[in-house]
Design a protein around this motif. Sequence first.
Motif, PDB file in Angstrom:
ATOM      1  N   GLU A 253      -9.342   9.258   0.995  1.00 13.81           N
ATOM      2  CA  GLU A 253      -9.455   7.915   1.613  1.00 13.81           C
ATOM      3  C   GLU A 253      -7.906   7.119   1.217  1.00 13.81           C
ATOM      4  O   GLU A 253      -7.415   7.102   0.099  1.00 13.81           O
ATOM      5  CB  GLU A 253     -10.341   6.797   1.271  1.00 13.81           C
ATOM      6  N   LEU A 254      -7.203   6.872   2.132  1.00 18.15           N
ATOM      7  CA  LEU A 254      -5.891   6.057   1.844  1.00 18.15           C
ATOM      8  C   LEU A 254      -5.803   4.850   2.637  1.00 18.15           C
ATOM      9  O   LEU A 254      -6.547   4.544   3.530  1.00 18.15           O
ATOM     10  CB  LEU A 254      -4.827   6.961   2.639  1.00 18.15           C
ATOM     11  N   THR A 255      -5.439   3.813   1.756  1.00 18.91           N
ATOM     12  CA  THR A 255      -5.336   2.516   2.237  1.00 18.91           C
ATOM     13  C   THR A 255      -3.842   2.066   1.926  1.00 18.91           C
ATOM     14  O   THR A 255      -3.180   2.281   1.011  1.00 18.91           O
ATOM     15  CB  THR A 255      -6.080   1.493   1.184  1.00 18.91           C
ATOM     16  N   ASN A 256      -3.291   1.349   3.009  1.00 16.09           N
ATOM     17  CA  ASN A 256      -2.006   0.940   2.863  1.00 16.09           C
ATOM     18  C   ASN A 256      -2.136  -0.483   3.147  1.00 16.09           C
ATOM     19  O   ASN A 256      -2.636  -0.978   4.198  1.00 16.09           O
ATOM     20  CB  ASN A 256      -1.112   1.441   4.284  1.00 16.09           C
ATOM     21  N   SER A 257      -1.559  -1.309   2.190  1.00 15.22           N
ATOM     22  CA  SER A 257      -1.932  -2.727   2.222  1.00 15.22           C
ATOM     23  C   SER A 257      -0.920  -3.372   3.059  1.00 15.22           C
ATOM     24  O   SER A 257      -0.881  -4.549   3.519  1.00 15.22           O
ATOM     25  CB  SER A 257      -1.672  -3.418   0.640  1.00 15.22           C
ATOM     26  N   GLN A 258       0.071  -2.461   3.769  1.00 19.33           N
ATOM     27  CA  GLN A 258       1.109  -3.269   4.683  1.00 19.33           C
ATOM     28  C   GLN A 258       0.639  -2.632   6.107  1.00 19.33           C
ATOM     29  O   GLN A 258       0.147  -1.698   6.098  1.00 19.33           O
ATOM     30  CB  GLN A 258       2.339  -2.703   4.183  1.00 19.33           C
ATOM     31  N   SER A 334      -8.190   1.459   5.996  1.00 17.41           N
ATOM     32  CA  SER A 334      -8.054   2.772   5.297  1.00 17.41           C
ATOM     33  C   SER A 334      -8.129   3.890   6.328  1.00 17.41           C
ATOM     34  O   SER A 334      -8.559   3.719   7.541  1.00 17.41           O
ATOM     35  CB  SER A 334      -9.148   2.805   4.476  1.00 17.41           C
ATOM     36  N   HIS A 335      -7.559   5.015   5.864  1.00 16.20           N
ATOM     37  CA  HIS A 335      -7.308   6.151   6.863  1.00 16.20           C
ATOM     38  C   HIS A 335      -8.255   7.212   5.947  1.00 16.20           C
ATOM     39  O   HIS A 335      -8.216   7.555   4.760  1.00 16.20           O
ATOM     40  CB  HIS A 335      -5.879   6.675   6.916  1.00 16.20           C
ATOM     41  N   TYR A 336      -9.321   7.741   6.738  1.00 13.06           N
ATOM     42  CA  TYR A 336     -10.070   8.886   6.114  1.00 13.06           C
ATOM     43  C   TYR A 336      -9.840  10.425   6.520  1.00 13.06           C
ATOM     44  O   TYR A 336      -9.389  10.650   7.636  1.00 13.06           O
ATOM     45  CB  TYR A 336     -11.452   8.602   6.471  1.00 13.06           C
ATOM     46  N   ALA A 337     -10.020  11.567   5.844  1.00 12.85           N
ATOM     47  CA  ALA A 337      -9.809  12.673   6.156  1.00 12.85           C
ATOM     48  C   ALA A 337     -10.724  13.479   5.340  1.00 12.85           C
ATOM     49  O   ALA A 337     -10.632  13.567   3.898  1.00 12.85           O
ATOM     50  CB  ALA A 337      -8.353  13.228   5.945  1.00 12.85           C
ATOM     51  N   LYS A 338     -11.254  14.483   5.581  1.00 13.33           N
ATOM     52  CA  LYS A 338     -12.335  15.558   5.099  1.00 13.33           C
ATOM     53  C   LYS A 338     -11.584  16.880   5.422  1.00 13.33           C
ATOM     54  O   LYS A 338     -11.771  17.220   6.545  1.00 13.33           O
ATOM     55  CB  LYS A 338     -13.657  15.441   5.483  1.00 13.33           C
TER      56      LYS A 338
END
Length: 607
Positions: A253-258, A334-338
């Motif tokens: 999971e990736l979160t970019n606060s901007q 957030s961006h999710y990848a499996k």
Amino acid sequence: MMDVRSPLASIGLCAALLLAGGCSPSDEQKQTTLEEKTAKFEQSLDSIQDPKLRDAVADLGGSLLLLERARVKLATKPIETEYGDDTLALLKHYPTPQALVDTYINGLFVLRKTSHSDYLTDLQPVFPFNFNVPDQFPFPHGLEWQSVTLSNNKVIPFQPEWSETDPGIQLSPSSSNLTNPDDLTVTYPFIEGIETENKSQPQPVSLKGTVEVVAPGKVLTFDLSKKDVGHKRTEGNITLNLVLLEKNYAEIELTNSQPLASEVGDESPNPLLVQARDSTGQFLTRSGSINESNAQVTFYEKQLAEMQKQKARSEAFEKQLTDEQKAFERKQSSHYAKVYFNGVIDNLQVNVLDFSTATRTRKDLDLPVLRFDKNSLQKTVQALPMPVTVYDDSAANWLKDASMTEDQLKNSVTISQSVEDASAAHIVFDHPFTFNDDLVGSERNSSESPVTFFTADEKGERGEPIELPTEAFELNPARGTLTYDLNLFPENPAFVVGSIPLFLATIDKNEIDASKLPKGLELKDNALIVDQKAFPADSWRFYAKDASGNYLKEILGVSHRAEEYGTAMFDVHYFYGQPTTLESYQRTDLSTVQYGFEVKLDKPESK
């Protein structure tokens, strides 16, 4: 028409690639449920009268079913190790993402492909990087062609597809070429009964278009392993969370606060590029990925349920759906990848493309159409100036097989067989094609290899040899096949024993300074000219490095000949960059390695 497809548009391709195989018995239950779901969904479509509403429901529902099928397929696929190249190596060669973009754009040129047709000429745009799905150029990019200028100064506009009714010269995408999807075709009018030679037609001289690429402000690299599961890593505005790391898949999971930069526009580029290595340190190939989180799937299932309640398409409902969708996607910080891999994961390398700042580069193209035939009758060397440097990251791995041993060659052989056709049953002795094979060449002389077929005894083990006429079987060492005709056998064989020759080159490697080249080798800018008398191509290979010590990627090669089918005079190899060192590889000897085998034969199906 209702268009709620864009966020799920990527599913179709990703999932379609995964559906070729079956699924394991342990998962039959899931499969049945999925089939029931699909049948039920198709029934529900039949009850929708409004065709536009039906299309919208079919699109969204079909995407969700494809996604579910991909999940089942990926979860049940057996783990078989398969190695690939470091697909992100090119990001490491350029100091900034923008430098990579500039190389991509400035290294583009156009080749005219050789044509055997009187009314078709194919044009091939050649990019310095070639990517295969799923490793396409990692930044959002687009290429639009506008026109081709012909030798009579006529400008032919680009059209998205060839028209049967247009009587003039046309420029459109090549319909038949799946390997080079960017290829174009200039089509001349075909007049029944009148032979027109292509030479007499006005020829394509230059191609106009525009290319646009969005580069992320920065690219971050995270190296992760099992110990990082559940521990968030933050660098500036980027937070990366390794949710799960199992045998052959990782959840990230990736979160970019901007927020995304305005330069990105309506695109939502994939910010996660994930690679995995196993315990040998080699990169594993990917078997697929799911990029939709549970929250996204639940939201779209809810939208689908709302759509299915409608009786007809309405502007107001369509707007409501679009607004809901935009609001939902905006909230997704957030961006999710499996991501699934072919092999057991030891560690991950994750590159994050940070598009919170970005640069959009747009360039108008006016590219000359160049012609480089594989075999040329020209006496002079044609220049192919190249303003960019590109490295060949697969060269080192390819060249390691220059020192292949007999055992390595024997151990790489795989055996498969088929008895479907009784008159041409066959066994195939296969091995991966290596640099060693490339230098073996076509001179493969081998003495007769003995082959004996046997019956089975009462215990099912090897019994008596079967006496056979010579035409009953044929061993083809060059192809690695043993073909046999069961109709000529007095009884069905159960085993075959023998040996098949494999070929192993002895290869000498040397390093040559580009400023001190021996007679027979010459460098003209980025072109290496090889005299075929001194260094014949059947036993010599050359690789170039620049001052960085990396192998340069070869653009193309041309063999110059005295006459059409005559012997080669000199070969020319063109590189992306300026060679400072050459590596030469010469086959000095060729030996035959006998590969002994005993194969238990499959029984032919009784008719």
